[in-house]
Design a protein around this motif. Structure first.
Motif, PDB file in Angstrom:
ATOM      1  N   PRO A  12     -18.694-133.134 -79.345  1.00  9.18           N
ATOM      2  CA  PRO A  12     -18.371-131.300 -78.807  1.00  9.18           C
ATOM      3  C   PRO A  12     -18.899-130.733 -78.250  1.00  9.18           C
ATOM      4  O   PRO A  12     -19.223-130.270 -77.334  1.00  9.18           O
ATOM      5  CB  PRO A  12     -17.568-130.797 -80.037  1.00  9.18           C
ATOM      6  N   GLU A  42      -7.402-126.295 -73.510  1.00  3.58           N
ATOM      7  CA  GLU A  42      -7.256-127.223 -73.437  1.00  3.58           C
ATOM      8  C   GLU A  42      -6.903-127.865 -74.273  1.00  3.58           C
ATOM      9  O   GLU A  42      -6.509-129.342 -74.560  1.00  3.58           O
ATOM     10  CB  GLU A  42      -8.732-128.159 -72.703  1.00  3.58           C
ATOM     11  N   GLY A  43      -7.002-127.112 -75.331  1.00  6.79           N
ATOM     12  CA  GLY A  43      -7.006-128.221 -77.164  1.00  6.79           C
ATOM     13  C   GLY A  43      -8.016-128.643 -77.682  1.00  6.79           C
ATOM     14  O   GLY A  43      -9.173-128.815 -77.007  1.00  6.79           O
ATOM     15  N   ALA A  44      -8.549-129.003 -78.592  1.00  8.37           N
ATOM     16  CA  ALA A  44      -9.421-129.797 -79.483  1.00  8.37           C
ATOM     17  C   ALA A  44      -9.669-130.999 -79.315  1.00  8.37           C
ATOM     18  O   ALA A  44     -10.868-131.203 -79.288  1.00  8.37           O
ATOM     19  CB  ALA A  44      -8.925-129.918 -81.240  1.00  8.37           C
ATOM     20  N   LYS A  45      -8.865-131.517 -78.538  1.00  5.04           N
ATOM     21  CA  LYS A  45      -8.609-132.898 -77.739  1.00  5.04           C
ATOM     22  C   LYS A  45      -9.824-133.056 -76.456  1.00  5.04           C
ATOM     23  O   LYS A  45     -10.348-134.025 -76.748  1.00  5.04           O
ATOM     24  CB  LYS A  45      -7.660-133.437 -77.390  1.00  5.04           C
ATOM     25  N   ALA A  65     -16.760-122.835 -76.051  1.00  8.80           N
ATOM     26  CA  ALA A  65     -15.114-123.244 -77.327  1.00  8.80           C
ATOM     27  C   ALA A  65     -14.235-122.738 -77.643  1.00  8.80           C
ATOM     28  O   ALA A  65     -12.980-123.300 -77.649  1.00  8.80           O
ATOM     29  CB  ALA A  65     -16.561-122.957 -78.329  1.00  8.80           C
ATOM     30  N   LYS A  66     -14.483-121.141 -77.424  1.00 11.93           N
ATOM     31  CA  LYS A  66     -13.604-120.528 -77.333  1.00 11.93           C
ATOM     32  C   LYS A  66     -12.077-120.474 -76.297  1.00 11.93           C
ATOM     33  O   LYS A  66     -11.300-121.279 -76.154  1.00 11.93           O
ATOM     34  CB  LYS A  66     -13.566-119.098 -77.971  1.00 11.93           C
ATOM     35  N   LYS A  67     -12.231-120.820 -75.536  1.00  8.43           N
ATOM     36  CA  LYS A  67     -11.915-121.415 -74.259  1.00  8.43           C
ATOM     37  C   LYS A  67     -10.859-122.125 -73.590  1.00  8.43           C
ATOM     38  O   LYS A  67     -10.500-122.989 -73.653  1.00  8.43           O
ATOM     39  CB  LYS A  67     -12.479-120.946 -72.639  1.00  8.43           C
ATOM     40  N   ILE A  68     -12.332-123.690 -74.610  1.00 10.39           N
ATOM     41  CA  ILE A  68     -11.955-124.998 -74.219  1.00 10.39           C
ATOM     42  C   ILE A  68     -10.843-124.813 -74.961  1.00 10.39           C
ATOM     43  O   ILE A  68     -10.203-125.572 -75.030  1.00 10.39           O
ATOM     44  CB  ILE A  68     -13.161-126.064 -74.413  1.00 10.39           C
ATOM     45  N   TYR A  69     -10.991-124.751 -76.163  1.00  7.43           N
ATOM     46  CA  TYR A  69      -9.378-124.470 -77.096  1.00  7.43           C
ATOM     47  C   TYR A  69      -8.655-124.154 -76.859  1.00  7.43           C
ATOM     48  O   TYR A  69      -7.231-124.718 -77.255  1.00  7.43           O
ATOM     49  CB  TYR A  69     -10.794-124.284 -79.307  1.00  7.43           C
ATOM     50  N   LYS A  70      -8.630-122.968 -76.362  1.00  5.17           N
ATOM     51  CA  LYS A  70      -7.597-122.515 -76.186  1.00  5.17           C
ATOM     52  C   LYS A  70      -6.823-122.861 -75.102  1.00  5.17           C
ATOM     53  O   LYS A  70      -5.235-123.520 -74.950  1.00  5.17           O
ATOM     54  CB  LYS A  70      -7.476-120.612 -76.430  1.00  5.17           C
ATOM     55  N   PHE A 104     -12.717-131.437 -76.404  1.00  5.27           N
ATOM     56  CA  PHE A 104     -13.943-131.857 -77.323  1.00  5.27           C
ATOM     57  C   PHE A 104     -15.011-133.058 -77.485  1.00  5.27           C
ATOM     58  O   PHE A 104     -15.681-133.152 -77.301  1.00  5.27           O
ATOM     59  CB  PHE A 104     -13.816-130.750 -78.878  1.00  5.27           C
TER      60      PHE A 104
END
Length: 390
Positions: A263, A296-299, A289-294, A301
């Motif tokens: 990650p 594209e989701g946790a996957k 980190a916030k934008k990737i999670y929002k 990372f």
């Protein structure tokens, strides 16, 4: 046998009366030890101690260059997989690492897999050299006089190596990554390393340094302790490591270190790659980190985790094995490559033995193999100070 006894002290190929006198019990004798691999640190001169960090730097450079070249195509695939932002329709260029590899070869040729290798080699040598030298130097400083090094001190030593390398790692990484993704461009002129450096400027070379620290410090804190313990586990019955066990220990240690820190590596890649038109942009580590999670989701990372493990594991296998085997040639600090102990390596049965006993033990040990004799086998039992029949 008498000739061998005397030759341990005077390597002149002859026996004199004084040699017989040295074998008497009443006359303690000082026999010069047979030179062995692995000198004690207190036996090393002050000049050699001063030169040791430089020597380690040179070995780290050689090992780092060899390791980076061996796995560079995997590194390129890893970078391109991690840079897939997927926020727009049709943005996904690669289905998986194998598809990425095949597409690069088909579209850019075989040497497209080595795009950006030259600046990588120029930077990876000092990077790995500083990392290895800092780790092993800190291990020496943190080891107690009785040779004990707790796990938490091993982690501190490894983390110190990771922190020291960032001064070289960040400029190296950002230039390498921009060159690696440049092959995806279908429009405009593809720039080279000099063009990237001019575009970024000095301060721009350290863009994403926070993510680099976040990745490299825990990576080294995990990697080096695991490597040290795996070396002990894979050593032979005499405690020696050969090239195979060194490579094996380094590769095994690379799996958890590289996998768990994926990650942080994804965030670092996103921050350092120049966003193309329409792609998502990021403003710092937390925002990224916030934008990737929002979006594209946790996957997301864990993109490129498999390629990262496949790259880091063999890369450090080659790097550490090269470093250890070359370092073994001097300073006596590294675990020896596989070699059998000679009879002179055996400890004395009684530390108080003097004179003829001490000399005789060094000669007689292993005599059955040197003189072609066959002695009956007997069960091993601890030697005591009480007399026994022979």
């Amino acid at each position: 046998m008498m000739f061998d006894l005397c030759n341990l002290d005077r390597r002149e190929g002859s026996i004199a009366l004084k040699d017989f006198n040295k074998l008497l019990y009443q006359e303690p004798t000082t026999i010069q030890p047979v030179p062995q691999m692995g000198a004690k640190r207190e036996d090393i001169s002050i000049w050699m101690k001063l030169f040791e960090p430089v020597y380690r730097f040179m070995l780290g450079s050689i090992g780092g260059g060899a390791g980076a070249t061996a796995v560079y195509p995997i590194d390129l695939v890893k970078t391109r997989m991690q840079n897939q932002r997927g926020s727009l329709a049709g943005e996904i260029m690669y289905r998986n690492s194998f598809h990425c590899f095949a597409k690069v070869v088909r579209g850019e040729g075989f040497f497209g897999l080595y795009r950006g290798l030259l600046p990588q080699l120029m930077g990876v040598s000092p990077e790995k050299a500083i990392k290895l030298a800092a780790n092993f130097t800190m291990r020496d400083l943190l080891t107690s006089k009785d040779g004990n090094l707790p796990l938490w001190k091993e982690c501190i030593a490894g983390g110190s190596g990771g922190a020291c390398q960032v001064i070289f790692t960040n400029p190296l990484e950002i230039v390498k990554i921009r060159l690696q993704v440049a092959g995806e461009m279908t429009e405009g002129t593809r720039t080279g390393a000099i063009g990237v450096i001019k575009e970024l400027g000095f301060s721009g070379l350290y863009k994403g340094a926070s993510a680099c620290f976040l990745r490299d410090i825990p990576f080294s804190a995990i990697y080096f302790p695991v490597y040290a313990h795996m070396k002990t586990y894979l050593a032979d019955e005499d405690g020696y490591n050969g090239a195979v066990s060194l490579v094996g220990a380094a590769m095994i240690a690379g799996v958890p270190a590289a996998g768990l820190l994926t990650p942080a590596d994804v965030i670092k890649t996103r921050l350092q790659v120049k966003a193309r038109s329409g792609q998502q942009t990021y403003n710092g580590l937390i925002d990224c980190a916030k934008k990737i999670y929002k979006n594209e989701g946790a996957k997301a990372f864990w993109k490129g985790a498999g390629a990262r493990i496949c790259r880091s594991s063999p890369q450090f296998g080659v790097t550490l094995a090269t470093y250890e085997l070359l370092h073994h040639l001097d300073f006596g600090k590294s675990t020896s490559p596989t070699s059998k102990r000679s009879s002179t390596d055996l400890p004395h049965r009684d530390p108080d033995m003097i004179g003829g006993f001490r000399v005789a033990h060094r000669c007689v040990a292993g005599m059955e193999s040197r003189y072609g004799l066959v002695f009956p086998k007997s069960s091993s039992s601890p030697v005591t100070s009480s007399p026994h029949k022979t």
